[in-house]
Design a protein around this motif. Structure first.
Motif, mmCIF file in Angstrom:
data_model
loop_
_atom_site.group_PDB
_atom_site.id
_atom_site.type_symbol
_atom_site.label_atom_id
_atom_site.label_comp_id
_atom_site.label_asym_id
_atom_site.label_seq_id
_atom_site.Cartn_x
_atom_site.Cartn_y
_atom_site.Cartn_z
ATOM 1 N N ARG A 23 0.835 -1.205 0.000
ATOM 2 C CA ARG A 23 0.000 0.000 0.000
ATOM 3 C C ARG A 23 0.870 1.255 0.000
ATOM 4 N N ASP A 24 1.981 1.198 0.754
ATOM 5 C CA ASP A 24 2.927 2.325 0.769
ATOM 6 C C ASP A 24 3.534 2.537 -0.614
ATOM 7 N N ILE A 25 3.863 1.445 -1.295
ATOM 8 C CA ILE A 25 4.441 1.557 -2.641
ATOM 9 C C ILE A 25 3.438 2.183 -3.593
ATOM 10 N N GLU A 26 2.181 1.776 -3.472
ATOM 11 C CA GLU A 26 1.140 2.343 -4.329
ATOM 12 C C GLU A 26 0.983 3.837 -4.063
ATOM 13 N N SER A 27 1.046 4.219 -2.800
ATOM 14 C CA SER A 27 0.979 5.643 -2.446
ATOM 15 C C SER A 27 2.194 6.377 -2.997
ATOM 16 N N ALA A 28 3.357 5.725 -2.929
ATOM 17 C CA ALA A 28 4.592 6.337 -3.421
ATOM 18 C C ALA A 28 4.526 6.605 -4.912
ATOM 19 N N ILE A 29 4.029 5.631 -5.683
ATOM 20 C CA ILE A 29 4.014 5.842 -7.137
ATOM 21 C C ILE A 29 2.992 6.908 -7.526
ATOM 22 N N SER A 30 1.952 7.087 -6.715
ATOM 23 C CA SER A 30 1.011 8.181 -6.984
ATOM 24 C C SER A 30 1.715 9.529 -6.836
ATOM 25 N N LYS A 31 2.537 9.641 -5.794
ATOM 26 C CA LYS A 31 3.270 10.883 -5.570
ATOM 27 C C LYS A 31 4.306 11.116 -6.668
ATOM 28 N N ILE A 32 4.982 10.052 -7.074
ATOM 29 C CA ILE A 32 6.007 10.172 -8.118
ATOM 30 C C ILE A 32 5.361 10.526 -9.457
ATOM 31 N N ARG A 33 4.224 9.919 -9.746
ATOM 32 C CA ARG A 33 3.473 10.246 -10.975
ATOM 33 C C ARG A 33 3.164 11.729 -11.031
ATOM 34 N N ASP A 34 2.641 12.271 -9.936
ATOM 35 C CA ASP A 34 2.287 13.689 -9.910
ATOM 36 C C ASP A 34 3.527 14.579 -10.017
ATOM 37 N N LEU A 35 4.603 14.143 -9.401
ATOM 38 C CA LEU A 35 5.840 14.923 -9.409
ATOM 39 C C LEU A 35 6.370 15.121 -10.824
ATOM 40 N N TYR A 36 6.277 14.074 -11.632
ATOM 41 C CA TYR A 36 6.804 14.143 -13.004
ATOM 42 C C TYR A 36 5.753 14.557 -14.037
ATOM 43 N N GLY A 37 4.493 14.544 -13.639
ATOM 44 C CA GLY A 37 3.451 14.979 -14.565
ATOM 45 C C GLY A 37 2.964 13.913 -15.524
ATOM 46 N N PHE A 38 3.024 12.629 -15.110
ATOM 47 C CA PHE A 38 2.481 11.556 -15.941
ATOM 48 C C PHE A 38 0.996 11.377 -15.638
ATOM 49 N N ALA A 39 0.301 10.712 -16.548
ATOM 50 C CA ALA A 39 -1.109 10.414 -16.307
ATOM 51 C C ALA A 39 -1.233 9.273 -15.301
ATOM 52 N N HIS A 40 -0.428 8.207 -15.506
ATOM 53 C CA HIS A 40 -0.478 7.052 -14.614
ATOM 54 C C HIS A 40 0.878 6.368 -14.528
ATOM 55 N N MET A 41 1.061 5.610 -13.455
ATOM 56 C CA MET A 41 2.238 4.757 -13.272
ATOM 57 C C MET A 41 1.767 3.388 -12.802
ATOM 58 N N THR A 42 2.457 2.359 -13.270
ATOM 59 C CA THR A 42 2.137 0.994 -12.858
ATOM 60 C C THR A 42 3.408 0.181 -12.693
ATOM 61 N N PHE A 43 3.484 -0.577 -11.611
ATOM 62 C CA PHE A 43 4.571 -1.529 -11.421
ATOM 63 C C PHE A 43 3.953 -2.915 -11.370
#
Length: 244
Positions: A23-43
């Protein structure tokens, strides 16, 4: 520009290293997505079982509606993006994927309707124990702006893909390794490379030949049981052997 990019990378890495659960990783990628300006991120972690059947575990910013539909209809079996995990180590821009069947066209059309993004790039990662992962980012920018965003974030995304992989493996307990200690020169060369210094300039700074620098980097990669130099940098950072 370089300072902004590095600050984003440093913040992203710190966010990932602070993740102690999926859950922390999912929260992290949401923050990273917004930081770089992508629409979505998926691992996506691809576990290979007996008979080469893939078993999936993922963290994503995709809408829940799309994720549920994707799983219910088992789109894993036809998604050409997922198939990238079999092809190699280089990032794959979705625009370069082969011609699609009718089913795949329908998949992409549905994804576009729910805002997944008209552009995307996927980075395959392979670990030393055979584990495989995919790290994907998407965008709704115009083609011209997407090309610029992809170009300007390429280095960061390559590093982040390996940080994501390492953190996911650690959090899920999928793999645990003990690594051989790095020499001072190996750490210095990795540290400078992580900071964007090319081997030729590393050689100049450390008063070494370029061939010696490349040997130190290759040795560090081998000791860290890394498949690529990006993976070696990520692993060395996580082990606090270098700072990024």
């Amino acid at each position: 520009m370089a300072e902004t990019r590095m600050s984003k990378l440093s913040l992203s890495i710190a966010t990932l290293l602070g993740a102690d659960s999926r859950r922390d990783i999912e929260s992290a990628i949401s923050k990273i997505r917004d930081l770089y300006g992508f629409a979505h991120m998926t691992f996506l972690s691809v576990g290979i079982s007996v008979g080469e059947r893939a078993q999936w575990a993922f963290c994503t910013t995709y809408p829940g509606e799309w994720t549920s539909r994707y799983l219910e209809r088992n789109y894993f079996r036809i998604d050409p993006v997922v198939a990238i995990y079999r092809t190699g180590f280089q990032p794959v821009d979705w625009a370069s994927l082969a011609e699609f069947s009718d089913g795949v066209h329908e998949l992409f059309h549905e994804a576009l309707e729910v805002g997944i993004g008209r552009n995307g790039v996927t980075m395959p990662i392979r670990g030393p124990s055979g584990e495989r992962s995919l790290f994907s980012v998407t965008s709704n920018l115009s083609v011209e702006n997407w090309i610029e965003l992809r170009r300007s974030t390429k280095h960061d995304l390559m590093l982040l893909s390996h940080y994501m992989h390492e953190r996911f493996m650690a959090v899920t307990g999928t793999r645990s390794h003990y690594f051989r200690a790095l020499s001072r020169r190996e750490r210095e060369c990795l540290q400078l490379l992580a900071g964007g210094v090319v081997p030729k300039r590393i050689a100049h700074r450390l008063h070494l030949s370029e061939s010696a620098v490349r040997l130190y980097l290759a040795s560090a990669k081998r000791k860290l049981d890394a498949t690529t130099i990006y993976q070696a940098i990520a692993r060395a950072s996580i082990l606090e052997l270098i700072e990024v």
